[in-house]
Motif scaffolding. Structure first.
Motif, PDB file in Angstrom:
ATOM      1  N   LEU A   1      22.813  66.563  13.740  1.00  0.00           N
ATOM      2  CA  LEU A   1      22.861  65.137  14.092  1.00  0.00           C
ATOM      3  C   LEU A   1      22.402  64.893  15.526  1.00  0.00           C
ATOM      4  O   LEU A   1      21.751  63.893  15.812  1.00  0.00           O
ATOM      5  CB  LEU A   1      24.271  64.592  13.870  1.00  0.00           C
ATOM      6  CG  LEU A   1      24.704  64.449  12.404  1.00  0.00           C
ATOM      7  CD1 LEU A   1      26.157  64.012  12.313  1.00  0.00           C
ATOM      8  CD2 LEU A   1      23.794  63.473  11.678  1.00  0.00           C
ATOM      9  N   ALA A   2      22.703  65.807  16.438  1.00  0.00           N
ATOM     10  CA  ALA A   2      22.254  65.662  17.829  1.00  0.00           C
ATOM     11  C   ALA A   2      20.725  65.761  17.904  1.00  0.00           C
ATOM     12  O   ALA A   2      20.076  64.966  18.607  1.00  0.00           O
ATOM     13  CB  ALA A   2      22.910  66.732  18.700  1.00  0.00           C
ATOM     14  N   VAL A   3      20.153  66.702  17.174  1.00  0.00           N
ATOM     15  CA  VAL A   3      18.686  66.834  17.151  1.00  0.00           C
ATOM     16  C   VAL A   3      18.061  65.584  16.536  1.00  0.00           C
ATOM     17  O   VAL A   3      17.068  65.051  17.042  1.00  0.00           O
ATOM     18  CB  VAL A   3      18.268  68.116  16.381  1.00  0.00           C
ATOM     19  CG1 VAL A   3      16.770  68.133  16.127  1.00  0.00           C
ATOM     20  CG2 VAL A   3      18.681  69.352  17.153  1.00  0.00           C
ATOM     21  N   ALA A   4      18.665  65.072  15.448  1.00  0.00           N
ATOM     22  CA  ALA A   4      18.140  63.860  14.811  1.00  0.00           C
ATOM     23  C   ALA A   4      18.205  62.672  15.773  1.00  0.00           C
ATOM     24  O   ALA A   4      17.272  61.864  15.851  1.00  0.00           O
ATOM     25  CB  ALA A   4      18.917  63.559  13.536  1.00  0.00           C
TER      26      ALA A   4
ATOM     27  N   LEU B   1      13.230  59.571  21.008  1.00  0.00           N
ATOM     28  CA  LEU B   1      11.850  59.839  21.411  1.00  0.00           C
ATOM     29  C   LEU B   1      10.859  59.037  20.559  1.00  0.00           C
ATOM     30  O   LEU B   1       9.877  58.502  21.072  1.00  0.00           O
ATOM     31  CB  LEU B   1      11.553  61.338  21.306  1.00  0.00           C
ATOM     32  CG  LEU B   1      12.299  62.240  22.293  1.00  0.00           C
ATOM     33  CD1 LEU B   1      12.045  63.707  21.968  1.00  0.00           C
ATOM     34  CD2 LEU B   1      11.888  61.928  23.716  1.00  0.00           C
ATOM     35  N   GLY B   2      11.131  58.951  19.263  1.00  0.00           N
ATOM     36  CA  GLY B   2      10.267  58.183  18.372  1.00  0.00           C
ATOM     37  C   GLY B   2      10.275  56.706  18.709  1.00  0.00           C
ATOM     38  O   GLY B   2       9.235  56.036  18.684  1.00  0.00           O
ATOM     39  N   ARG B   3      11.452  56.158  19.026  1.00  0.00           N
ATOM     40  CA  ARG B   3      11.538  54.742  19.401  1.00  0.00           C
ATOM     41  C   ARG B   3      10.719  54.464  20.662  1.00  0.00           C
ATOM     42  O   ARG B   3      10.027  53.446  20.762  1.00  0.00           O
ATOM     43  CB  ARG B   3      12.997  54.351  19.624  1.00  0.00           C
ATOM     44  CG  ARG B   3      13.171  52.850  19.855  1.00  0.00           C
ATOM     45  CD  ARG B   3      14.603  52.501  20.062  1.00  0.00           C
ATOM     46  NE  ARG B   3      14.946  52.853  21.442  1.00  0.00           N
ATOM     47  CZ  ARG B   3      16.128  52.663  21.981  1.00  0.00           C
ATOM     48  NH1 ARG B   3      17.111  52.199  21.274  1.00  0.00           N
ATOM     49  NH2 ARG B   3      16.337  52.985  23.240  1.00  0.00           N
ATOM     50  N   GLY B   4      10.752  55.382  21.610  1.00  0.00           N
ATOM     51  CA  GLY B   4       9.950  55.216  22.821  1.00  0.00           C
ATOM     52  C   GLY B   4       8.461  55.189  22.514  1.00  0.00           C
ATOM     53  O   GLY B   4       7.707  54.398  23.076  1.00  0.00           O
ATOM     54  N   GLN B   5       8.021  56.051  21.600  1.00  0.00           N
ATOM     55  CA  GLN B   5       6.603  56.078  21.221  1.00  0.00           C
ATOM     56  C   GLN B   5       6.201  54.801  20.497  1.00  0.00           C
ATOM     57  O   GLN B   5       5.109  54.277  20.709  1.00  0.00           O
ATOM     58  CB  GLN B   5       6.314  57.298  20.339  1.00  0.00           C
ATOM     59  CG  GLN B   5       6.389  58.619  21.065  1.00  0.00           C
ATOM     60  CD  GLN B   5       5.344  58.725  22.161  1.00  0.00           C
ATOM     61  OE1 GLN B   5       4.198  58.374  21.977  1.00  0.00           O
ATOM     62  NE2 GLN B   5       5.769  59.193  23.323  1.00  0.00           N
ATOM     63  N   VAL B   6       7.083  54.276  19.635  1.00  0.00           N
ATOM     64  CA  VAL B   6       6.779  53.043  18.904  1.00  0.00           C
ATOM     65  C   VAL B   6       6.680  51.873  19.874  1.00  0.00           C
ATOM     66  O   VAL B   6       5.801  51.020  19.742  1.00  0.00           O
ATOM     67  CB  VAL B   6       7.848  52.781  17.812  1.00  0.00           C
ATOM     68  CG1 VAL B   6       7.714  51.386  17.233  1.00  0.00           C
ATOM     69  CG2 VAL B   6       7.736  53.825  16.720  1.00  0.00           C
ATOM     70  N   ARG B   7       7.555  51.823  20.854  1.00  0.00           N
ATOM     71  CA  ARG B   7       7.501  50.741  21.839  1.00  0.00           C
ATOM     72  C   ARG B   7       6.191  50.759  22.616  1.00  0.00           C
ATOM     73  O   ARG B   7       5.671  49.712  22.992  1.00  0.00           O
ATOM     74  CB  ARG B   7       8.677  50.830  22.795  1.00  0.00           C
ATOM     75  CG  ARG B   7       9.957  50.353  22.172  1.00  0.00           C
ATOM     76  CD  ARG B   7      11.053  50.297  23.190  1.00  0.00           C
ATOM     77  NE  ARG B   7      12.269  49.754  22.592  1.00  0.00           N
ATOM     78  CZ  ARG B   7      13.422  49.700  23.200  1.00  0.00           C
ATOM     79  NH1 ARG B   7      13.546  50.159  24.433  1.00  0.00           N
ATOM     80  NH2 ARG B   7      14.466  49.197  22.595  1.00  0.00           N
TER      81      ARG B   7
END
Length: 157
Positions: free
Chosen positions: A111-114, A120-126
């Motif tokens: 869960l920590a890795v997820a 990180l994914g949210r930052g890339q989408v932004r």
């Protein structure tokens, strides 16, 4: 795959060479007839090229579909493999601690890795929003402004 004129669809006629076609020698043809013939040949050529492009895209689409299906199958098999490895880790930890605690530790780490990947994914989408190619749009607007300005200056002369 390379396409040639031999790959032309059966329904498409071949373009006639106006110089070698048997109807009338070029020297005896009127300009209007030559222009009409050129227009017909260009039309036939464009239709043939579009048909060849359609055939090529259809073939490439089929290959891409098969490839995507194979990638999907590989993903499912990899998912089962990861599950088996996680079970092995839990069972391995269970030899030195209670089984419930080893499963809890593995679950918390996962869960920590997820969570980290989600952040990180949210930052890339932004960074990708808005999806409009802003630099290209700005370049096109600059081109339009340049053309408009040159037309205005050209019209005043």
């Amino acid at each position: 795959m390379t396409y040639t004129l031999n790959d032309r669809p059966a329904a498409a006629p071949r373009v006639q060479n106006p110089i070698t076609s048997p109807a009338t020698p070029v020297s005896e043809r009127s300009t209007a007839e030559l222009v009409r013939l050129a227009a017909e040949q260009i039309s036939t050529l464009v239709r043939d090229e579009l048909k060849l492009a359609q055939i090529e895209l259809t073939q490439k689409g089929k290959r891409a579909g098969v490839g995507v299906g194979m990638f999907g199958g590989a993903g499912v098999v990899a998912l089962y493999g990861v599950g088996a490895l996680l079970a092995a880790v839990i069972i391995g930890l269970a030899t030195v601690m209670p089984a419930w605690l080893s499963a809890l530790i593995v679950g918390v780490v996962l869960l920590a890795v997820a969570g980290l990947l989600a952040l990180l994914g949210r930052g890339q989408v932004r960074k990708a929003v808005p999806p409009m190619p802003q630099e290209t749009v700005a370049g096109v607007r600059a081109d339009i402004d340049t053309i408009t300005a040159s037309v205005k200056h050209g019209g005043n002369r």
